[in-house]
Design an enzyme around this catalytic site. Structure first.
Site, PDB file in Angstrom:
ATOM      1  N   PHE A  61       0.832  -1.196   0.000  1.00 29.48           N
ATOM      2  CA  PHE A  61       0.000   0.000   0.000  1.00 29.48           C
ATOM      3  C   PHE A  61       0.867   1.247   0.000  1.00 29.48           C
ATOM      4  O   PHE A  61       1.854   1.329   0.740  1.00 29.48           O
ATOM      5  CB  PHE A  61      -0.900   0.053   1.243  1.00 29.48           C
ATOM      6  CG  PHE A  61      -1.974  -0.994   1.299  1.00 29.48           C
ATOM      7  CD1 PHE A  61      -3.215  -0.760   0.735  1.00 29.48           C
ATOM      8  CD2 PHE A  61      -1.755  -2.197   1.943  1.00 29.48           C
ATOM      9  CE1 PHE A  61      -4.217  -1.716   0.805  1.00 29.48           C
ATOM     10  CE2 PHE A  61      -2.745  -3.161   2.023  1.00 29.48           C
ATOM     11  CZ  PHE A  61      -3.981  -2.915   1.449  1.00 29.48           C
ATOM     12  N   ASP A  62       0.479   2.218  -0.824  1.00 32.13           N
ATOM     13  CA  ASP A  62       0.998   3.564  -0.648  1.00 32.13           C
ATOM     14  C   ASP A  62       0.328   4.155   0.591  1.00 32.13           C
ATOM     15  O   ASP A  62      -0.718   3.667   1.025  1.00 32.13           O
ATOM     16  CB  ASP A  62       0.666   4.400  -1.886  1.00 32.13           C
ATOM     17  CG  ASP A  62       0.956   5.870  -1.688  1.00 32.13           C
ATOM     18  OD1 ASP A  62       2.083   6.198  -1.284  1.00 32.13           O
ATOM     19  OD2 ASP A  62       0.046   6.683  -1.919  1.00 32.13           O
ATOM     20  N   LYS A  63       0.928   5.183   1.155  1.00 34.11           N
ATOM     21  CA  LYS A  63       0.330   5.785   2.345  1.00 34.11           C
ATOM     22  C   LYS A  63      -0.583   6.966   1.980  1.00 34.11           C
ATOM     23  O   LYS A  63      -1.793   6.897   2.111  1.00 34.11           O
ATOM     24  CB  LYS A  63       1.415   6.268   3.323  1.00 34.11           C
ATOM     25  CG  LYS A  63       0.834   6.884   4.611  1.00 34.11           C
ATOM     26  CD  LYS A  63       1.901   7.455   5.494  1.00 34.11           C
ATOM     27  CE  LYS A  63       2.438   8.764   4.951  1.00 34.11           C
ATOM     28  NZ  LYS A  63       1.430   9.866   4.994  1.00 34.11           N
ATOM     29  N   THR A  64       0.026   8.049   1.492  1.00 30.51           N
ATOM     30  CA  THR A  64      -0.713   9.288   1.289  1.00 30.51           C
ATOM     31  C   THR A  64      -1.733   9.152   0.166  1.00 30.51           C
ATOM     32  O   THR A  64      -1.388   8.844  -0.973  1.00 30.51           O
ATOM     33  CB  THR A  64       0.253  10.443   0.971  1.00 30.51           C
ATOM     34  OG1 THR A  64       1.220  10.528   2.004  1.00 30.51           O
ATOM     35  CG2 THR A  64      -0.500  11.759   0.868  1.00 30.51           C
TER      36      THR A  64
END
Length: 624
Positions: free
Chosen positions: A306-309
């Site tokens: 997963f990417d965060k932002t």
């Protein structure tokens, strides 16, 4: 052409069933054949010129063979489904290519350059290494470079994924396509436009998309072997028996029976019918799956990155804590800070004004506001000076009570803090962070219920912020401070360690990682055009709960596809053997057609089961 084939087939079939093989019914069915076979025939002829015989050729033989036996609807249906599958594939590729054009909109076309003491506008493509480029407040940076003069905050979320603009001063790197804040900058160009980070992102996307999945390679190898073997078998059955004294009419009949038995009707429907059902089922849940390969690959996923932002989090800073001091209340502190920031476009300013609006607080417009680049601002409110800025802006000044300890604790947890000083007194501090999406923790739990225990957060943001978010949502591993090419490296490591990996992201900086992952999943509403077009799957409602849903759907669809392939290939193998060995008797054509059509019907009905996936139990129960 595929839609025309389907429409003409429907009209012709209705008339055929109502009044038999009338002139109008046959005309519509003939039109269906013409529309449905237009592109497949062109492709088959092109491959024949290259001395390649594939399933396209056998499909055409089967369709027109069915017509010669009076089974017009069957042949037209085969042409429709086959052509529709190819149409969807070409449409998806076209949309991906459209997404590449969005990259050109990120970098400005011209740059203001100082050469030999003179300022002039030049095309970005004409920038040279060492050029001094002047970037005004609010402009996009035209090239990768190093700051040589000025100080400003730069929104580089498109490259690094950072949720908070990064402060830039002399000797700091900046990237093409990022947005300058309120200060003017002068940068020295370090990379040509063709070498910039954005250009490298585009190259990585194209390289990944040029590769073929294992299922594609398997299908191509199978088709390359299957079609020639069938044609060779038919030719041998046609010409060898007469040499041994068998009548030519008998050998011709047997050869045609083998061709009917080997016609890939069920095989051609096995995968497309399941894929169309799977894509339709996903669409009912607001998920766009771009073709059959992504649907099949979803079923193989063993780990999720997963990417965060903008993916795990909502992608915008929010006011998360207020620490008033010197006797001021929370609302007094908030009103002062929000009033001073009301004229600013900084993300933190929007977070303050949004919170004030939620609390129904009345704000006062400041008479004077001066932005202090990279640190904060100075305002005049009610005739008195208000200073707002980072703790470093007030370095050396004593903070009241435990305010310093509170700020230190916030910063250790990855939270951005600002101080507010009214006249000579500190009113207190405000904390900002990018909050996780409400469904994030539940999505991770459902992935674990599916047996996917390997999850990782890969982000360009700092480690403290990433650790706090990962702990809150239940992600077990983090990789922080990553550039786009480093995210690709993490995906490669995870692929080597765990097998097939899905990458969920929303930004341009995530696009290379999504392209290199087994399956790229984009946030459809929050995602950039490039991320959405690069991804194999788009979550149109930005609901992370759809990630475990589509993986479970992919597993179910993959199982159905395998069942269909096993059934269709098994029936073809049985029929060819039975016809050659005479198990079906002398008049073997009729039983061969009956068994063949029965397998086709079973394949279609089995595929339609996908449309009912999880409907009875609901999509909430995603355990295997």
């Amino acid at each position: 052409m595929s839609l025309a084939c389907g429409a003409l087939l429907l009209g012709g079939s209705v008339l055929f069933w109502h009044s038999g093989a009338g002139t109008l019914a046959m005309a519509l069915l003939l039109g269906s054949y013409a529309a449905g076979s237009f592109y497949p025939v062109k492709d088959a002829l092109r491959l024949v010129r290259k001395r390649q015989i594939t399933i396209e050729g056998l499909m055409i033989f089967a369709a027109y063979g069915a017509a010669s036996l009076g089974r017009w609807q069957e042949g037209a249906l085969l042409l429709f489904l086959f052509s529709m599958g190819h149409a969807l594939e070409h449409y998806a590729l076209a949309k991906v290519n459209e997404g590449f054009t969005a990259l050109g909109k990120i970098t400005p076309r011209e740059a203001l350059v100082r050469r030999e003491g003179l300022e002039q506008l030049v095309a970005v493509e004409d920038l040279r290494k060492g050029d001094c480029v002047i970037i005004k407040p609010g402009e996009r940076i035209p090239s990768d470079g190093i700051v040589i003069e000025g100080r400003s905050s730069v929104d580089q979320s498109v490259i690094t994924g950072e949720s908070i603009p990064s402060e830039k001063t002399v000797n700091d790197l900046v990237y093409a396509g990022t947005i300058n804040g309120s200060g003017a900058l002068q940068i020295e160009v370090t990379r040509l436009s063709s070498e910039s980070m954005l250009s490298r992102v585009l190259v990585m996307i194209k390289e990944a998309q040029a590769s073929k999945s294992p299922s594609q390679r398997f299908s191509e190898r199978f088709e390359a072997l299957f079609a020639p073997v069938v044609l060779l078998t038919v030719l041998l059955l046609l010409f060898l028996p007469p040499i041994w004294g068998e009548p030519f009419t008998s050998s011709l009949y047997r050869a045609l029976a083998v061709l009917v038995a080997a016609s890939p009707c069920a095989l051609a429907l096995a995968t497309p019918s399941a894929i169309l059902a799977g894509i339709a089922r996903a669409a009912q849940e607001g998920v766009l799956i771009k073709g059959g390969i992504p649907l099949e690959n979803l079923g193989t996923v063993q780990a999720v990155a997963f990417d965060k932002t903008g993916t795990i989090t909502e992608g915008k800073p929010m006011l998360t804590a207020i620490a008033p001091a010197n006797g001021f209340s929370e609302n007094e502190l908030l009103i002062t800070a929000a009033s001073c920031e009301s004229a600013c476009s900084h993300p933190l300013a929007r977070a303050l004004t949004d919170e004030a609006e939620k609390r129904n607080l009345t704000l006062t417009s400041p008479s004077v506001t001066e932005v202090i680049c990279g640190q904060g601002l100075s305002s005049s409110l009610g005739g008195e000076q208000v200073l707002i800025g980072k703790p470093s802006f007030f370095s050396g000044e004593a903070l009241p009570g435990k305010l310093g300890e509170t700020i230190s604790q916030w910063q250790e947890n990855g939270t951005t803090a600002i101080l507010v000083k009214h006249h000579a007194l500190f009113m207190g501090a405000l904390a900002f962070s990018d909050r996780p999406r409400p469904q994030a923790r539940e999505a991770i739990r459902r992935l674990e219920a599916l047996g996917i225990t390997h999850t990782v957060m890969i982000t360009g943001d700092n480690k403290h912020v990433a650790e706090e978010i990962a702990r809150e949502v239940g992600i077990g591993e983090i990789r922080a401070d990553l550039m786009p090419d480093e995210k690709v490296t993490v995906i490669a490591e995870y692929t080597a360690r765990h097998g097939h990996v899905a990458m969920v992201g929303d930004g341009i900086n995530d696009a290379p990682a999504m392209a290199h992952a087994t399956v790229g999943i984009a946030m459809g509403r929050a995602g950039t055009d490039v991320a959405i077009e690069t991804a194999d799957v788009a979550l149109m409602a930005d609901n992370l709960l759809k990630v475990p849903f589509v993986i479970a759907l992919g597993r179910h669809a993959s199982a159905v596809i395998k069942q269909n392939l096993f059934l269709s290939i098994g029936v073809i193998g049985f029929l060819i053997t039975a016809v050659i060995l005479g198990w079906l008797g002398k008049n073997c054509m009729s039983p061969a057609v009956i068994i063949h059509e029965g397998s086709t019907l079973l394949v279609v009905l089995n595929a339609l089961r996908i449309l009912g996936f999880r409907k009875r139990r609901g999509v909430k129960n995603l355990a295997p």
